[in-house]
Write a protein that holds these residues in place. Structure first.
Motif, PDB file in Angstrom:
ATOM      1  N   ASP A   7      48.618  60.469   0.665  1.00 61.43           N
ATOM      2  CA  ASP A   7      48.177  60.356  -1.002  1.00 61.43           C
ATOM      3  C   ASP A   7      47.119  59.256  -1.068  1.00 61.43           C
ATOM      4  OD1 ASP A   7      49.535  62.660  -1.558  1.00 61.43           O
ATOM      5  OD2 ASP A   7      51.444  61.319  -2.223  1.00 61.43           O
ATOM      6  N   PRO A   8      47.432  58.003  -0.520  1.00 60.60           N
ATOM      7  CA  PRO A   8      46.131  57.153  -0.795  1.00 60.60           C
ATOM      8  C   PRO A   8      44.874  57.255  -0.128  1.00 60.60           C
ATOM      9  CG  PRO A   8      48.000  56.093   0.455  1.00 60.60           C
ATOM     10  CD  PRO A   8      48.376  57.457   0.058  1.00 60.60           C
ATOM     11  N   VAL A   9      45.054  58.281   1.059  1.00 57.84           N
ATOM     12  CA  VAL A   9      43.769  58.637   1.780  1.00 57.84           C
ATOM     13  C   VAL A   9      43.180  59.565   0.908  1.00 57.84           C
ATOM     14  CG1 VAL A   9      43.034  59.855   3.698  1.00 57.84           C
ATOM     15  CG2 VAL A   9      44.560  57.754   3.978  1.00 57.84           C
ATOM     16  N   LEU A  10      43.807  60.495   0.146  1.00 56.43           N
ATOM     17  CA  LEU A  10      43.107  61.560  -0.724  1.00 56.43           C
ATOM     18  C   LEU A  10      42.555  60.903  -1.821  1.00 56.43           C
ATOM     19  CD1 LEU A  10      45.976  64.539  -0.813  1.00 56.43           C
ATOM     20  CD2 LEU A  10      43.398  64.563   0.110  1.00 56.43           C
ATOM     21  N   ALA A  11      43.170  59.981  -2.408  1.00 54.26           N
ATOM     22  CA  ALA A  11      42.556  59.275  -3.529  1.00 54.26           C
ATOM     23  C   ALA A  11      41.185  58.619  -3.244  1.00 54.26           C
ATOM     24  CB  ALA A  11      43.540  57.974  -4.138  1.00 54.26           C
ATOM     25  N   GLU A  13      39.374  59.378  -0.656  1.00 54.15           N
ATOM     26  CA  GLU A  13      38.571  60.717  -0.005  1.00 54.15           C
ATOM     27  C   GLU A  13      37.689  61.182  -1.598  1.00 54.15           C
ATOM     28  OE1 GLU A  13      37.391  63.876   2.462  1.00 54.15           O
ATOM     29  OE2 GLU A  13      37.972  62.005   2.803  1.00 54.15           O
ATOM     30  N   ARG A  14      38.483  61.313  -2.430  1.00 50.36           N
ATOM     31  CA  ARG A  14      37.839  61.863  -3.576  1.00 50.36           C
ATOM     32  C   ARG A  14      36.832  60.909  -4.228  1.00 50.36           C
ATOM     33  NH1 ARG A  14      43.996  63.689  -5.007  1.00 50.36           N
ATOM     34  NH2 ARG A  14      43.831  65.786  -3.703  1.00 50.36           N
ATOM     35  N   ASP A  15      37.427  59.916  -4.083  1.00 58.39           N
ATOM     36  CA  ASP A  15      36.416  58.488  -4.850  1.00 58.39           C
ATOM     37  C   ASP A  15      34.935  58.640  -3.966  1.00 58.39           C
ATOM     38  OD1 ASP A  15      35.449  56.545  -6.439  1.00 58.39           O
ATOM     39  OD2 ASP A  15      35.784  55.237  -4.537  1.00 58.39           O
ATOM     40  N   LEU A  16      35.068  58.858  -2.895  1.00 56.46           N
ATOM     41  CA  LEU A  16      33.947  58.702  -1.807  1.00 56.46           C
ATOM     42  C   LEU A  16      32.915  59.996  -1.667  1.00 56.46           C
ATOM     43  CD1 LEU A  16      35.255  56.220   0.825  1.00 56.46           C
ATOM     44  CD2 LEU A  16      33.912  55.671  -0.886  1.00 56.46           C
ATOM     45  N   PHE A  27      44.100  67.471   5.985  1.00 56.13           N
ATOM     46  CA  PHE A  27      44.739  66.244   6.502  1.00 56.13           C
ATOM     47  C   PHE A  27      46.089  66.520   7.068  1.00 56.13           C
ATOM     48  CE2 PHE A  27      42.011  63.699   3.704  1.00 56.13           C
ATOM     49  CZ  PHE A  27      41.476  63.037   4.686  1.00 56.13           C
ATOM     50  N   TRP A  28      46.931  67.434   6.411  1.00 57.25           N
ATOM     51  CA  TRP A  28      48.199  67.657   7.297  1.00 57.25           C
ATOM     52  C   TRP A  28      48.090  68.557   8.493  1.00 57.25           C
ATOM     53  CZ3 TRP A  28      53.072  66.394   7.012  1.00 57.25           C
ATOM     54  CH2 TRP A  28      53.651  65.896   6.019  1.00 57.25           C
ATOM     55  N   SER A  29      47.039  69.502   8.485  1.00 54.32           N
ATOM     56  CA  SER A  29      46.790  69.996   9.625  1.00 54.32           C
ATOM     57  C   SER A  29      46.303  69.152  10.719  1.00 54.32           C
ATOM     58  CB  SER A  29      45.721  70.961   9.461  1.00 54.32           C
ATOM     59  OG  SER A  29      45.014  71.824  10.520  1.00 54.32           O
ATOM     60  N   GLU A  30      45.203  68.161  10.481  1.00 54.52           N
ATOM     61  CA  GLU A  30      44.871  67.150  11.405  1.00 54.52           C
ATOM     62  C   GLU A  30      45.883  66.280  11.923  1.00 54.52           C
ATOM     63  OE1 GLU A  30      41.388  66.939  12.773  1.00 54.52           O
ATOM     64  OE2 GLU A  30      41.594  68.801  12.034  1.00 54.52           O
ATOM     65  N   LEU A  31      46.839  66.021  11.282  1.00 52.47           N
ATOM     66  CA  LEU A  31      47.920  65.246  11.613  1.00 52.47           C
ATOM     67  C   LEU A  31      48.874  65.821  12.480  1.00 52.47           C
ATOM     68  CD1 LEU A  31      48.780  62.762   8.430  1.00 52.47           C
ATOM     69  CD2 LEU A  31      47.242  62.290  10.585  1.00 52.47           C
ATOM     70  N   ALA A  32      49.097  67.002  12.141  1.00 51.31           N
ATOM     71  CA  ALA A  32      49.836  67.727  13.065  1.00 51.31           C
ATOM     72  C   ALA A  32      49.465  67.745  14.543  1.00 51.31           C
ATOM     73  CB  ALA A  32      50.039  69.460  12.751  1.00 51.31           C
ATOM     74  N   HIS A  33      48.146  67.705  14.825  1.00 48.28           N
ATOM     75  CA  HIS A  33      47.753  67.664  16.311  1.00 48.28           C
ATOM     76  C   HIS A  33      47.525  66.281  16.723  1.00 48.28           C
ATOM     77  CE1 HIS A  33      47.182  71.942  15.942  1.00 48.28           C
ATOM     78  NE2 HIS A  33      46.718  71.773  14.743  1.00 48.28           N
ATOM     79  N   SER A  34      48.204  65.240  16.036  1.00 47.89           N
ATOM     80  CA  SER A  34      47.872  63.879  16.412  1.00 47.89           C
ATOM     81  C   SER A  34      49.062  63.170  16.903  1.00 47.89           C
ATOM     82  CB  SER A  34      47.445  63.052  15.213  1.00 47.89           C
ATOM     83  OG  SER A  34      48.579  62.936  14.233  1.00 47.89           O
ATOM     84  N   ARG A  35      50.094  63.979  17.498  1.00 42.44           N
ATOM     85  CA  ARG A  35      51.392  63.371  17.971  1.00 42.44           C
ATOM     86  C   ARG A  35      51.782  63.824  19.209  1.00 42.44           C
ATOM     87  NH1 ARG A  35      50.575  58.257  16.129  1.00 42.44           N
ATOM     88  NH2 ARG A  35      50.905  58.133  13.896  1.00 42.44           N
ATOM     89  N   GLY A  36      52.402  63.305  20.312  1.00 43.60           N
ATOM     90  CA  GLY A  36      53.066  63.867  21.176  1.00 43.60           C
ATOM     91  C   GLY A  36      51.995  64.084  22.239  1.00 43.60           C
ATOM     92  N   PRO A  37      52.710  64.650  23.686  1.00 43.12           N
ATOM     93  CA  PRO A  37      51.984  64.656  24.977  1.00 43.12           C
ATOM     94  C   PRO A  37      50.675  65.885  24.861  1.00 43.12           C
ATOM     95  CG  PRO A  37      53.942  65.877  25.034  1.00 43.12           C
ATOM     96  CD  PRO A  37      54.329  65.359  23.705  1.00 43.12           C
ATOM     97  N   GLU A  38      50.886  66.863  23.756  1.00 37.54           N
ATOM     98  CA  GLU A  38      49.454  67.609  23.732  1.00 37.54           C
ATOM     99  C   GLU A  38      48.541  67.061  22.474  1.00 37.54           C
ATOM    100  OE1 GLU A  38      49.245  70.094  25.936  1.00 37.54           O
ATOM    101  OE2 GLU A  38      50.951  69.257  26.894  1.00 37.54           O
ATOM    102  N   ALA A  39      48.554  65.985  22.208  1.00 33.19           N
ATOM    103  CA  ALA A  39      47.791  65.364  21.001  1.00 33.19           C
ATOM    104  C   ALA A  39      46.172  65.829  21.140  1.00 33.19           C
ATOM    105  CB  ALA A  39      48.203  64.061  20.528  1.00 33.19           C
ATOM    106  N   THR A  40      45.560  66.244  20.344  1.00 30.39           N
ATOM    107  CA  THR A  40      44.182  66.368  20.375  1.00 30.39           C
ATOM    108  C   THR A  40      43.145  65.634  19.344  1.00 30.39           C
ATOM    109  OG1 THR A  40      44.111  68.472  19.134  1.00 30.39           O
ATOM    110  CG2 THR A  40      44.277  68.551  21.613  1.00 30.39           C
ATOM    111  N   ARG A  41      43.984  64.888  18.595  1.00 32.73           N
ATOM    112  CA  ARG A  41      43.423  64.039  17.624  1.00 32.73           C
ATOM    113  C   ARG A  41      43.988  62.845  17.421  1.00 32.73           C
ATOM    114  NH1 ARG A  41      42.095  68.722  17.419  1.00 32.73           N
ATOM    115  NH2 ARG A  41      41.954  70.185  15.617  1.00 32.73           N
ATOM    116  N   ARG A  42      43.003  62.012  16.739  1.00 38.57           N
ATOM    117  CA  ARG A  42      43.594  60.368  16.581  1.00 38.57           C
ATOM    118  C   ARG A  42      42.820  60.105  15.222  1.00 38.57           C
ATOM    119  NH1 ARG A  42      46.797  56.153  16.925  1.00 38.57           N
ATOM    120  NH2 ARG A  42      45.734  54.288  17.308  1.00 38.57           N
TER     121      ARG A  42
END
Length: 161
Positions: A7-11, A13-16, A27-42
């Motif tokens: 939510d604060p990131v979206l605020a 994002e919309r300003d900038l 953002f949810w989709s990106e974060l879904a790939h950012s944890r665990g041994p198969e992570a491909t996002r940071r």
């Protein structure tokens, strides 16, 4: 970055980026790939001492190639070195992912960002016409080879994933 930061990131994002802001689902989709041994996002956020999010950045990886997805710094923190710190974190992540190259797209009218990327060794390699919609703004495509040689530290705001 964690789900409670969306939510604060979206605020921010919309300003900038009012014309082409990311959605909550993106953002949810990106974060879904950012944890665990198969992570491909940071994804990381920068917070002030009182917990206000003043910046964020994200990187995706695939094999030996990484791609900077986003970097954003609150208007009142631009020019403080925070963009450099966020980019440094992404380049460290590219190293952790064992990437040999990092790519990114930057609006052709965002000279400040282009100069930041050039300081880290990124080179312009082409354009993507009309990449940013709905404004139909071209993107400058930039590439960094061997991101491990470009990581440098800048002091200041706390950054965490």
């Amino acid at each position: 970055m964690r789900w409670w930061d969306i939510d604060p990131v979206l605020a921010l994002e919309r300003d900038l980026f009012p014309e082409d802001a990311w959605s909550r689902g993106m953002f949810w989709s990106e974060l879904a790939h950012s944890r665990g041994p198969e992570a491909t996002r940071r994804y990381v956020v920068a917070e002030t001492a009182d917990g206000r999010i003043v910046g964020y950045a994200g990187l995706s990886s695939s094999g030996e190639l990484a791609d900077v997805q986003t970097i954003a710094v609150a208007r009142d923190h631009q020019g403080t070195g925070l963009g450099s710190r966020l980019l440094t974190e992404l380049l460290r992540a590219a190293g952790d992912f064992e990437c040999a190259e990092v790519m990114l797209e930057c609006r052709v009218d965002n000279v400040r960002a282009q100069k930041l990327y050039e300081r880290f060794g990124f080179e312009a390699i082409g354009f993507r016409r009309g990449y940013y919609q709905p404004g139909n703004v071209d993107a400058l495509v930039m590439r960094l080879t061997d991101p491990s040689t470009s990581v440098n530290g800048v002091q200041g705001t706390e950054i965490h994933g």
